[in-house]
Structure formats: C-alpha cells, structure tokens
Design an enzyme around this catalytic site. Sequence first.
Site, short mmCIF file in Angstrom:
data_model
loop_
_atom_site.label_atom_id
_atom_site.label_comp_id
_atom_site.label_asym_id
_atom_site.label_seq_id
_atom_site.Cartn_x
_atom_site.Cartn_y
_atom_site.Cartn_z
N CYS A 145 28.13 25.53 -9.78
CA CYS A 145 29.41 24.92 -9.45
C CYS A 145 29.36 24.29 -8.05
CB CYS A 145 30.53 25.94 -9.60
SG CYS A 145 32.18 25.21 -9.70
N HIS A 148 29.51 28.76 -15.11
CA HIS A 148 29.19 29.97 -14.35
C HIS A 148 28.50 31.03 -15.23
CE1 HIS A 148 31.53 29.24 -10.56
NE2 HIS A 148 32.10 28.36 -11.35
N GLU A 177 27.00 33.63 -14.09
CA GLU A 177 27.17 34.95 -13.45
C GLU A 177 28.43 35.66 -13.91
OE1 GLU A 177 29.51 32.30 -10.61
OE2 GLU A 177 27.99 32.14 -12.16
#
Length: 234
Positions: free
Chosen positions: A88, A197, A199
């Site tokens: 990002c 994302h 994560e």
Amino acid sequence: MTARVGVVTFPGSLDDGDAARAVRVAGAQPVALWHDDADLKGVDAVILPGGFSYGDYLRCGAIARFAPVMAELIPAAESGSLPVLGICNGFQILCESHLLPGALTRNRSLHFINRQQRVRIESAGTAWTGGYSSGQEILVVLKSGEGNYVAAPETLDDLERTGRVVARYEGGAPNGSQREIAGISNEHGNVVGLMPHPEHAVDELTGPSADGLGFFTSVLAHATASAPVPAGPG
C-alpha cells in the site's frame, strides 16, 4: 538460522505491527527499523508497510523516499541482493524511489476503499511469491484512497512482456488500476509492490483468510535458500 525481516516504521505508518506479526507467524524474526536508522541492521529482507508516511503531506511516499533508512535500502534493492516488499503506502514509496515504475493515484471513485478483495497471483517467480502457483486466487484486504496504478502504455507493455505483473484484481480493479494491476516487481524479482494487504490475511481468526501468509513464507524460503552454506571442517 532464523531469517530476519526488517519492518520500517515511518511517522504515520499504521500497519507496521501487523506486518511484524505476519513475519512472526511465517516463522521469521521481525526486526524493527525506524525511518531515521542509518543502516538496515543486517536483515535478510525488508517490508515497507501501509499507512500515511509523513502524513502524505506532499504526495504519498514522496517524503519517505528521502528518509535516512532508504539510503542503504535503495542501492541494495537495485542490486537485487535485498528482497523488499512495499504494501500500500510502501508500494507508493517504492514508486517514488524509482525502484518500481509507474505511480499510485487517487481511486477512480475518489473514495477510500476498505473491503475484502480477491486477487490472482500472476507471477510466482519473485522472492515474495515463490510459494504460490501462477494463476492462484487469494482473498486479502484492500484499503486505500490512492491505489489506482497508472503508467505509460509502453511501461505497461514492458511489465506484461517481462512477466513483472505480480498480481491482478479479480472481477475488475475497484480503484481503477490500469490492466487490473494489484502488484508488480522489478527486473530481479526481489522488489515487489502490492496495493492489497496480505499481512491482514495470515490467520482465519483475524482476517478474511490465511491466503496472505504465502508472501511471508515465500521470502523466508528465499532467504533460507540464499543463505551461505557454512564451511565444513578441514
């Protein structure tokens, strides 16, 4: 030896904690790096996390590109020796640093997007995607206001021709990204920029899936395979 993955915190970073957790879940050791660190502390790989580095006051990633920690990161990444994942805002920093081509602009809708997103892995030939299969679909999180990837037509053609489009949005790009591009890599395959994302998708209890974990286990396997073999006795 356990691989050590640095996670850089810039003023305004939001997802550094989640990135460090993902590294830990993958079986590597997260190493905290601050934006004004003079060196990378000998880490095996680096993650530039999401957020709003320096408040995005000038342009997303434009100030972070000049942070002291980038002085060692940029040449190491350019040489192909250091795996770097920009997520990002980290993707924006990589583009501002000219480690990746193109730019991230305002979403086509001009609204912030926060949603679960299906992404197709197009290249399993990078340090961060080696654990996936080409064409594999994963479910991760997309949350950004400036995630619209743009580049000159000849740059887009070159990315396609050289297999450097790492991931695409399934069902069309919700942010307007050209050619549905969600992530790209450099020529060496060690630097990857990704707008969604991973994560936030390493544990089904806390995310939409555990599909994002592969980015972190992939670089762990890459670091292990690249580690020098200790000399034997004699």
